[in-house]
Design a protein around this motif. Structure first.
Motif, PDB file in Angstrom:
ATOM      1  N   GLN A   1       0.808  -1.222   0.000  1.00  0.00           N
ATOM      2  CA  GLN A   1       0.000   0.000   0.000  1.00  0.00           C
ATOM      3  C   GLN A   1       0.845   1.278   0.000  1.00  0.00           C
ATOM      4  O   GLN A   1       0.309   2.380  -0.132  1.00  0.00           O
ATOM      5  N   VAL A   2       2.152   1.140   0.153  1.00  0.00           N
ATOM      6  CA  VAL A   2       3.023   2.314   0.297  1.00  0.00           C
ATOM      7  C   VAL A   2       2.888   3.268  -0.883  1.00  0.00           C
ATOM      8  O   VAL A   2       2.740   4.488  -0.719  1.00  0.00           O
ATOM      9  N   GLU A   3       2.915   2.741  -2.098  1.00  0.00           N
ATOM     10  CA  GLU A   3       2.864   3.596  -3.278  1.00  0.00           C
ATOM     11  C   GLU A   3       1.555   4.371  -3.366  1.00  0.00           C
ATOM     12  O   GLU A   3       1.554   5.576  -3.642  1.00  0.00           O
ATOM     13  N   SER A   4       0.431   3.707  -3.087  1.00  0.00           N
ATOM     14  CA  SER A   4      -0.865   4.397  -3.173  1.00  0.00           C
ATOM     15  C   SER A   4      -1.016   5.431  -2.065  1.00  0.00           C
ATOM     16  O   SER A   4      -1.576   6.516  -2.280  1.00  0.00           O
ATOM     17  N   VAL A   5      -0.501   5.118  -0.868  1.00  0.00           N
ATOM     18  CA  VAL A   5      -0.553   6.085   0.237  1.00  0.00           C
ATOM     19  C   VAL A   5       0.289   7.311  -0.111  1.00  0.00           C
ATOM     20  O   VAL A   5      -0.117   8.454   0.135  1.00  0.00           O
ATOM     21  N   LEU A   6       1.451   7.082  -0.701  1.00  0.00           N
ATOM     22  CA  LEU A   6       2.314   8.199  -1.098  1.00  0.00           C
ATOM     23  C   LEU A   6       1.625   9.083  -2.139  1.00  0.00           C
ATOM     24  O   LEU A   6       1.718  10.314  -2.072  1.00  0.00           O
TER      25      LEU A   6
ATOM     26  N   LEU B   1      12.499  -0.974   3.552  1.00  0.00           N
ATOM     27  CA  LEU B   1      12.224  -0.491   4.903  1.00  0.00           C
ATOM     28  C   LEU B   1      10.734  -0.554   5.230  1.00  0.00           C
ATOM     29  O   LEU B   1       9.887  -0.659   4.344  1.00  0.00           O
ATOM     30  N   SER B   2      10.452  -0.460   6.515  1.00  0.00           N
ATOM     31  CA  SER B   2       9.077  -0.468   7.011  1.00  0.00           C
ATOM     32  C   SER B   2       8.647   0.967   7.318  1.00  0.00           C
ATOM     33  O   SER B   2       9.461   1.773   7.796  1.00  0.00           O
ATOM     34  N   TYR B   3       7.369   1.302   7.057  1.00  0.00           N
ATOM     35  CA  TYR B   3       6.900   2.673   7.232  1.00  0.00           C
ATOM     36  C   TYR B   3       5.586   2.744   8.001  1.00  0.00           C
ATOM     37  O   TYR B   3       4.732   1.861   7.894  1.00  0.00           O
ATOM     38  N   THR B   4       5.447   3.821   8.761  1.00  0.00           N
ATOM     39  CA  THR B   4       4.149   4.183   9.328  1.00  0.00           C
ATOM     40  C   THR B   4       3.532   5.251   8.421  1.00  0.00           C
ATOM     41  O   THR B   4       4.220   5.843   7.585  1.00  0.00           O
ATOM     42  N   TYR B   5       2.255   5.501   8.623  1.00  0.00           N
ATOM     43  CA  TYR B   5       1.590   6.553   7.848  1.00  0.00           C
ATOM     44  C   TYR B   5       2.291   7.889   8.074  1.00  0.00           C
ATOM     45  O   TYR B   5       2.514   8.658   7.142  1.00  0.00           O
TER      46      TYR B   5
ATOM     47  N   PRO C   1       5.624   8.750  -7.120  1.00  0.00           N
ATOM     48  CA  PRO C   1       6.395   7.910  -6.199  1.00  0.00           C
ATOM     49  C   PRO C   1       6.846   6.628  -6.889  1.00  0.00           C
ATOM     50  O   PRO C   1       6.096   6.024  -7.655  1.00  0.00           O
ATOM     51  N   VAL C   2       8.091   6.228  -6.623  1.00  0.00           N
ATOM     52  CA  VAL C   2       8.661   5.019  -7.212  1.00  0.00           C
ATOM     53  C   VAL C   2       9.352   4.225  -6.115  1.00  0.00           C
ATOM     54  O   VAL C   2      10.232   4.748  -5.423  1.00  0.00           O
TER      55      VAL C   2
END
Length: 399
Positions: A167-172, A223-227, A198-199
């Motif tokens: 979901q990282v790309e869509s959140v970005l 890496l791991s990310y929070t919102y 975002p890439v």
């Protein structure tokens, strides 16, 4: 007397052209003599990662020729009328001289290099200071309702705010859209037509990276990310951070209002800390801290930024082994193993080792000025900040 927002005389424009040709020539000479290294993504940047000018570089066959040209130019800049501009260029050219000395092979102790290249405080953070910031973070996590040790609280918060990798790309994309809208409303309408894609990339020694020319924001997929961490990266790299900063400078170059040196981003110089400080204060510029989780991440990000200074100092000034530095990043910054590995690669890159100081020291300098401003002075400050080239010292001269 209040600081002029932007004031560049004709002599300044002429000297800036000379400066740009010297710096581009210095970059060419450096690249031609660059030994191979394992960090291709950093090596390919050279000394000048971004060049928005069309100037031809000077041709150099030795570092001594570069020293002579820089010394002559620094002397010429002493007659510039604007005090802020004059002070900045004295520091900026001084840091280029230090950079040239260092890359020519001169042995310079790490602490002296940090001070001489960046013109910032080279000291690491004391145990008392580190304990204090841990206490600030713990207080916020308790407000959020988390229990256990501080390390356990941080882990629980990260799990609660985690964004799955798919979901990282869509959140970005969503955050980039929101960030840009806020920049247009609160800071610069000129950003309305600027798009950033975002890439996700892997195997890189950074969390995120702004490819201004390509219109992309790279994010480290290992890496791991929070919102909230993704929100920070968007504000730092794009809106109102690097993308916004470079676009405003580029528009000033196109109109002829800003001298040519604004078209260059140079690694490890007096300008570096403010470049990064704008990014780290961006979330406040657009008033986007709207939850306790945002407040928690702000302090957590401070810890990560400070940990970089101390870790680089441990490696290069104290001679500590990687294992001890990794343990520090694990204990103080609650770092996951992939993040620690990525950080070590950054800290140990020869050219980037001093640069890590730019983030927190730039954050400090910009924040110190921003916090004392009344609301009606903030728009004028944004003009000053984005349309002047500045050091950590000269940004504080805004009045």
């Amino acid at each position: 007397m209040r600081t002029e927002t932007v004031h560049f005389e004709s002599l300044d424009h002429k000297l800036s052209q000379v400066y740009t040709q010297i710096v581009l020539g210095m970059d060419d000479f450096y690249r031609k003599n660059l030994p191979s290294c394992s960090e291709a993504s950093l090596d390919q940047e050279g000394l000048v990662p971004i060049n928005l000018t069309r100037e031809r570089p000077n041709s150099y066959s030795s570092w001594n020729e570069i020293f002579v040209d820089l010394e002559s130019l620094r002397s010429s800049y002493s007659s510039i009328q604007s005090e802020v501009r004059r002070n900045y260029m004295q520091q900026q050219i001084g840091s280029l001289l230090r950079l040239a000395r260092w890359r020519s092979g001169e042995e310079i102790p790490f602490r002296e290099n940090v001070r001489g290249l960046l013109y910032v405080n080279e000291n690491p953070f004391s145990e008392t200071e580190r304990t204090e910031i841990h206490q600030r973070l713990e207080s916020l996590l308790i407000q959020k309702g988390f229990l256990g040790t501080l390390k356990e609280k941080v882990k629980k918060w990260e799990q609660a705010q985690h964004v799955p990798s798919q979901q990282v790309e869509s959140v970005l994309k969503d955050l980039l859209s929101q960030g840009k809208e806020r920049v247009v409303q609160k800071m610069f309408k000129e950003m309305e037509d600027v798009e950033v894609t975002p890439v996700v990339v892997n195997g890189v020694p950074y969390s995120a990276y702004c490819d201004y020319v390509g219109g992309k924001m790279y994010i480290n997929g290992d890496l791991s990310y929070t919102y909230e961490s993704l929100k920070h990266l968007v504000t730092h790299e794009s809106f109102p951070g690097h993308t916004t900063h470079m676009r405003i400078r580029e528009l000033g170059l196109q109109s002829g209002d800003i001298p040519l040196d604004a078209g260059l981003v140079i690694t490890n110089t007096a300008s570096s800390s403010v470049f990064e400080g704008i990014g780290d204060n961006g979330i406040d510029f657009i008033d986007w801290t709207d939850s306790l989780d945002d407040e928690i991440y702000k302090v957590y990000q401070e810890i990560k930024s400070i940990s970089g200074i101390n870790a680089a100092h441990m490696i290069h000034a104290e001679g500590k082994p990687d294992e001890e530095v990794s343990a520090f990043l694990r204990d103080f910054a609650f770092g996951e193993e992939n993040w620690i590995h990525s950080r070590l690669r950054f800290f140990k890159h020869t050219l980037r080792a001093p640069f890590i100081y730019s983030y927190w020291r730039g954050n400090e300098a910009v924040k110190e000025t921003y916090k004392r401003l009344s609301e009606d002075r903030k728009p004028v400050f944004y003009e000053f900040l984005y349309k002047n080239m500045l050091s950590a010292d000269t940004v504080k001269q805004f009045r």
